[in-house]
Design an enzyme around this catalytic site. Structure first.
Site, mmCIF file in Angstrom:
data_model
loop_
_atom_site.group_PDB
_atom_site.id
_atom_site.type_symbol
_atom_site.label_atom_id
_atom_site.label_comp_id
_atom_site.label_asym_id
_atom_site.label_seq_id
_atom_site.Cartn_x
_atom_site.Cartn_y
_atom_site.Cartn_z
ATOM 1 N N GLU A 1 -2.705 -7.090 1.091
ATOM 2 C CA GLU A 1 -2.108 -8.221 0.409
ATOM 3 C C GLU A 1 -1.081 -9.146 1.458
ATOM 4 O O GLU A 1 -0.916 -9.999 1.385
ATOM 5 C CB GLU A 1 -1.771 -8.235 -0.908
ATOM 6 C CG GLU A 1 -3.100 -7.956 -1.737
ATOM 7 C CD GLU A 1 -3.425 -6.241 -1.934
ATOM 8 O OE1 GLU A 1 -4.236 -6.048 -2.727
ATOM 9 O OE2 GLU A 1 -2.733 -5.573 -1.112
ATOM 10 N N GLY B 1 -10.126 -9.184 -5.623
ATOM 11 C CA GLY B 1 -10.247 -10.250 -6.545
ATOM 12 C C GLY B 1 -11.088 -11.292 -5.774
ATOM 13 O O GLY B 1 -11.465 -11.337 -4.467
#
Length: 357
Positions: A141, A70
């Site tokens: 992440e 993203g």
């Protein structure tokens, strides 16, 4: 003099029998913005309803990869300013991920080069997932105060043994072979063969079935050699089968092998809070009945991430200042209390995820 024509960040078009979706931000390794996500979802809906489209092809522009995830910089600035981009972006992205998983037509993702985070979301839930000798898949992440999302907890817990736990907590890279072993991909196709395979897919017969598309891909596929993680399956299962981060760390400390010590070193630089939240999400996903259930859990946790210190600090250190020296709060695994972890599992947000069907 005419101004140069600027292509959109997402190119959607029909090529013979194929509906092509090309991510087109090569300088950013095709990182997904909110606008791209919305256009991607609209394209999926339109192609599903078009009887002339037999197969969907998803690919990335440039030579570096399908999608690096993203638009983390935009999320960082919104989080710092108290905005709501995270809430909006993740909601729409997760709905799109669910649509891909339930898609009624063959969905082919070309996972060449880098495929990270949100890139896994647009590829890993597809019906036909192709990797190459250049594939590098990762869900890193935990290194930015987040956790593997976009249905990543569902995918990781469907991998054999504790391979998914290992990749989810360390954020290490899967090559094409390990991606197939971990059930993140289906076929290994040399990158030089992609143009010919792509041409064959665009010529798929009307109403082509998943089996027919599988047969087309199989003609260009080769068996890869075992990947590095697969070769360490026994060690991974022994250490990462524990149900607490403390126990996983202890198991790695007692294994003097180079592989175990490298994994231990990696865990020690991740966000302690993210490690505990990720492990809990993975253990919950193991018992989940559906991808959608995992997406709900991830969305609830993501809402807390967006308000957390570690997310802003993690992105700052990795992407903004690039000093690679995040100052996590809490700073150690021992300081992450059950009350801190519980904030990520508050019963909220499920009514905002209007999944297709």
């Amino acid at each position: 003099m005419n101004a140069p024509v600027t292509e959109p960040d997402l190119i959607v078009r029909r090529e013979s029998a194929a509906g092509v979706i090309r991510l087109n931000r090569p300088k950013a390794i095709n990182a997904l913005t909110l606008e791209m996500t919305r256009e991607f979802d609209r394209a999926l809906i339109a192609f599903a309803a078009d009887p002339q489209i037999s197969v969907i092809l998803v690919e990335g522009a440039g030579e570096r990869g399908l999608c690096a995830g993203g638009d983390i910089v935009g999320l960082y600035h919104s989080a710092r300013e108290g905005g709501d981009l995270g809430k909006v972006f993740w909601r729409e992205e997760y709905i799109m991920n669910a649509r891909i998983a339930a898609y009624p037509k063959p969905y082919v993702a070309f996972m060449d080069g880098l495929v990270m985070g949100g890139g896994v979301g647009i590829a890993g839930h597809g019906s036909h997932r192709i990797v190459t000798e250049k594939t590098k898949i990762a869900m890193p992440e935990v290194g930015i105060g987040f956790f593997p999302d976009v249905g990543g907890t569902w995918l990781l817990t469907r991998a054999p043994g504790e391979i998914g736990t290992y990749f989810g907590l360390t954020g290490e890279i899967m090559n094409g072979a390990d991606a197939i072993h971990a059930k993140f991909a289906d076929n290994f196709v040399p990158s030089v063969a992609w143009p010919d395979l792509r041409e064959a897919l665009t010529a798929a017969p009307a109403g082509a079935s998943a089996a027919q598309v599988r047969d087309i891909i199989a003609r260009f596929s080769l068996p890869p050699d075992p990947g590095p993680a697969q070769q360490h399956q026994a060690q991974i299962d022994a250490a990462f089968g524990k149900d607490s981060i403390d126990d996983i760390v202890a198991a790695l400390e007692h294994d003097s092998s180079e592989f175990a010590q490298a994994a231990l070193k990696t865990l020690r630089i991740k966000s302690p809070t993210s490690l505990k939240v990720t492990l809990k999400l993975l253990r919950m996903a193991r018992h989940a009945a559906s991808l959608q259930e995992c997406l709900v859990h991830e969305y609830r946790a993501a809402l807390e991430v967006f308000a957390s210190y570690d997310f802003v600090e993690g992105v700052r250190a990795a992407v903004i200042d690039k000093d690679r020296q995040p100052k996590w709060r809490p700073a150690t695994i021992a300081e992450v209390t059950p009350d801190i972890v519980a904030r990520y599992f508050v019963d909220r947000g499920a009514d905002e995820l209007k999944f297709p069907g």
